[in-house]
Write a protein that holds these residues in place. Structure first.
Motif, short mmCIF file in Angstrom:
data_model
loop_
_atom_site.label_atom_id
_atom_site.label_comp_id
_atom_site.label_asym_id
_atom_site.label_seq_id
_atom_site.Cartn_x
_atom_site.Cartn_y
_atom_site.Cartn_z
N ALA A 135 0.90 -1.10 -0.01
CA ALA A 135 -0.04 0.03 0.14
C ALA A 135 0.88 1.32 0.04
O ALA A 135 0.64 2.22 -0.82
CB ALA A 135 -0.99 0.13 1.17
N LYS A 136 1.79 1.30 0.75
CA LYS A 136 2.97 2.47 0.87
C LYS A 136 3.62 2.76 -0.36
O LYS A 136 3.82 3.67 -0.80
CB LYS A 136 3.70 2.38 1.87
CG LYS A 136 3.31 2.22 3.31
CD LYS A 136 2.91 3.58 3.85
CE LYS A 136 4.22 4.63 4.38
NZ LYS A 136 3.93 5.55 4.93
N ALA A 137 3.90 1.46 -1.21
CA ALA A 137 4.46 1.64 -2.38
C ALA A 137 3.74 2.19 -3.65
O ALA A 137 3.98 3.33 -4.28
CB ALA A 137 5.15 0.27 -2.92
N ARG A 138 2.16 1.90 -3.31
CA ARG A 138 1.39 2.36 -4.31
C ARG A 138 1.34 3.73 -3.96
O ARG A 138 1.12 4.46 -5.20
CB ARG A 138 -0.07 1.79 -4.24
CG ARG A 138 0.11 0.20 -4.57
CD ARG A 138 -0.64 -0.02 -6.21
NE ARG A 138 -0.14 -1.47 -6.69
CZ ARG A 138 -0.83 -2.54 -6.57
NH1 ARG A 138 -1.64 -2.47 -5.60
NH2 ARG A 138 -0.38 -3.51 -6.93
N LEU A 139 1.09 4.28 -2.77
CA LEU A 139 1.01 5.57 -2.59
C LEU A 139 2.16 6.43 -3.02
O LEU A 139 2.10 7.40 -3.48
CB LEU A 139 0.97 5.78 -0.98
CG LEU A 139 1.03 7.18 -0.49
CD1 LEU A 139 -0.10 8.04 -0.89
CD2 LEU A 139 0.81 7.15 1.15
N GLY A 140 3.46 5.79 -3.00
CA GLY A 140 4.57 6.36 -3.49
C GLY A 140 4.69 6.62 -4.97
O GLY A 140 5.11 7.55 -5.45
N GLN A 141 3.82 5.85 -5.71
CA GLN A 141 3.72 5.73 -7.10
C GLN A 141 2.55 6.84 -7.38
O GLN A 141 2.46 7.11 -8.45
CB GLN A 141 3.04 4.42 -7.47
CG GLN A 141 4.02 3.32 -7.51
CD GLN A 141 3.39 1.96 -8.46
OE1 GLN A 141 2.77 1.36 -7.66
NE2 GLN A 141 3.70 1.94 -9.59
N LYS A 142 1.95 7.24 -6.43
CA LYS A 142 0.99 8.29 -6.62
C LYS A 142 -0.40 7.58 -7.36
O LYS A 142 -1.22 8.32 -8.02
CB LYS A 142 0.94 9.65 -7.58
CG LYS A 142 2.19 10.37 -6.87
CD LYS A 142 2.50 11.67 -7.25
CE LYS A 142 3.88 12.56 -6.77
NZ LYS A 142 4.08 13.71 -7.31
N ASN A 143 -0.52 6.26 -7.29
CA ASN A 143 -1.70 5.57 -7.57
C ASN A 143 -2.52 5.49 -6.46
O ASN A 143 -2.80 4.39 -5.84
CB ASN A 143 -1.17 4.01 -8.02
CG ASN A 143 -2.20 3.32 -8.65
OD1 ASN A 143 -3.43 3.70 -8.74
ND2 ASN A 143 -1.76 2.04 -9.24
N TYR A 144 -3.13 6.52 -6.20
CA TYR A 144 -3.99 6.68 -5.05
C TYR A 144 -5.10 5.71 -4.75
O TYR A 144 -5.45 5.29 -3.97
CB TYR A 144 -4.41 8.27 -5.07
CG TYR A 144 -3.15 9.15 -5.00
CD1 TYR A 144 -2.31 9.16 -3.92
CD2 TYR A 144 -3.21 10.27 -6.06
CE1 TYR A 144 -1.12 10.15 -3.98
CE2 TYR A 144 -2.17 11.06 -5.78
CZ TYR A 144 -1.11 11.06 -4.94
OH TYR A 144 0.02 11.92 -4.98
N TYR A 145 -5.84 5.79 -5.98
CA TYR A 145 -7.04 4.82 -5.85
C TYR A 145 -6.55 3.19 -5.31
O TYR A 145 -7.18 2.68 -4.35
CB TYR A 145 -7.88 4.62 -7.18
CG TYR A 145 -8.96 3.74 -6.98
CD1 TYR A 145 -10.10 4.22 -6.48
CD2 TYR A 145 -9.04 2.50 -7.58
CE1 TYR A 145 -11.33 3.40 -6.22
CE2 TYR A 145 -10.08 1.59 -7.57
CZ TYR A 145 -11.30 2.06 -6.98
OH TYR A 145 -12.34 0.99 -6.64
#
Length: 270
Positions: free
Chosen positions: A75-85
């Motif tokens: 989840a944190k990696a996706r947040l880092g990607q700015k893949n917010y959804y």
């Protein structure tokens, strides 16, 4: 070969080597090594690569002690990607699987925070905004004095202002439409009054109130003779409210002018 050329070769070589190492790691059957590699990539802010590795480990570590950290870091990696959804969905997945886990408070907050970061433009559907508000309110209910409670309250205030602004745009549009295909002034009043009920602390209170005043003025002036006196009387009350609530408004003089006219017409005998 000059120094600049050598530097370019070294950089390209390092990148190719890194790509090769990453491809090998994707095929590595040793889950512990893949997990360590994923964490190293995450710390290097290579979020896309780390997310792929973390995702590959969610099934591998299911039911094991590592599963909690894998879901959290995915989840944190996706947040880092700015893949917010997707990040919001992953944080929700963590909470579902580990409601009392080590990172449960942060993940509950981030469910809504990620949606807040992906706020749709006011012209678009606001389902995501409503979902963000719901998730952040849920976080505040669970952790009223939590580590992210102040930030959650700030986000909620901004999200509500976002929805209020959308309603303001709608009210302004109705007012501009006037009598086109119906009485749009009444719609402008209804939208504005509902917005003031739903968002009583909005910074757009003055704008909504003036739209109500203007729309009632238009309704009164365009009414049939039998209804004019009653509507001008209601308009006087509206003008009093506006001038008392917003004495420093740029529209104060206009409100006083309308009130003077409304008083004169409200007292005319039928």
């Amino acid at each position: 070969m000059n120094k600049q050329g050598l530097l370019i070769i070294l950089i390209v070589g390092a990148l190719l080597s890194g790509c090769s190492d990453y491809q090998r790691m994707l095929k590595n059957d040793n889950a512990d090594e893949r997990f360590e590699a994923a964490k190293n990539l995450y710390l290097q802010k290579q979020y896309s690569k780390s997310a792929v590795l973390f995702e590959s480990l969610t099934t591998t570590f299911r039911g094991q002690k590592e599963a909690e950290e894998v879901l959290y870091l995915l989840a944190k990696a996706r947040l880092g990607q700015k893949n917010y959804y997707s990040a919001s969905q992953d944080f929700a997945n963590y909470v579902k699987n580990f409601p009392r886990g080590e990172f449960s408070e942060e993940c509950r907050f981030n469910i809504g925070y990620c949606l807040y970061l992906d706020l749709p433009e006011v012209e678009l559907d606001q389902e995501a905004t409503e979902a963000a508000i719901s998730a952040l309110n849920e976080y505040v209910d669970y952790f009223p004095t939590g580590n992210f409670s102040k930030q959650a309250q700030d986000c909620l205030k901004e999200l509500n202002e976002h929805l209020a602004y959308k309603e303001l745009r709608n009210a302004q549009l109705y007012y501009k439409l006037g009598l086109y295909l119906g009485n749009n002034y009444r719609s402008a009043i209804t939208v504005s009054e509902n917005a003031l009920k739903n968002y009583p602390d909005t910074k757009y209170r003055e704008e909504f109130s003036f739209i109500i005043l203007q729309s009632k003025y238009k309704e009164a002036s365009l009414s049939v003779t039998e209804k004019q006196q009653e509507r001008y009387s209601e308009l006087v009350d509206e003008c009093y409210r506006y001038t008392i609530d917003f004495p420093d408004s740029k529209n104060h003089k206009e409100a006083l002018r309308i009130m003077k006219e409304a008083k004169a017409k409200a007292t005319i005998k039928k």
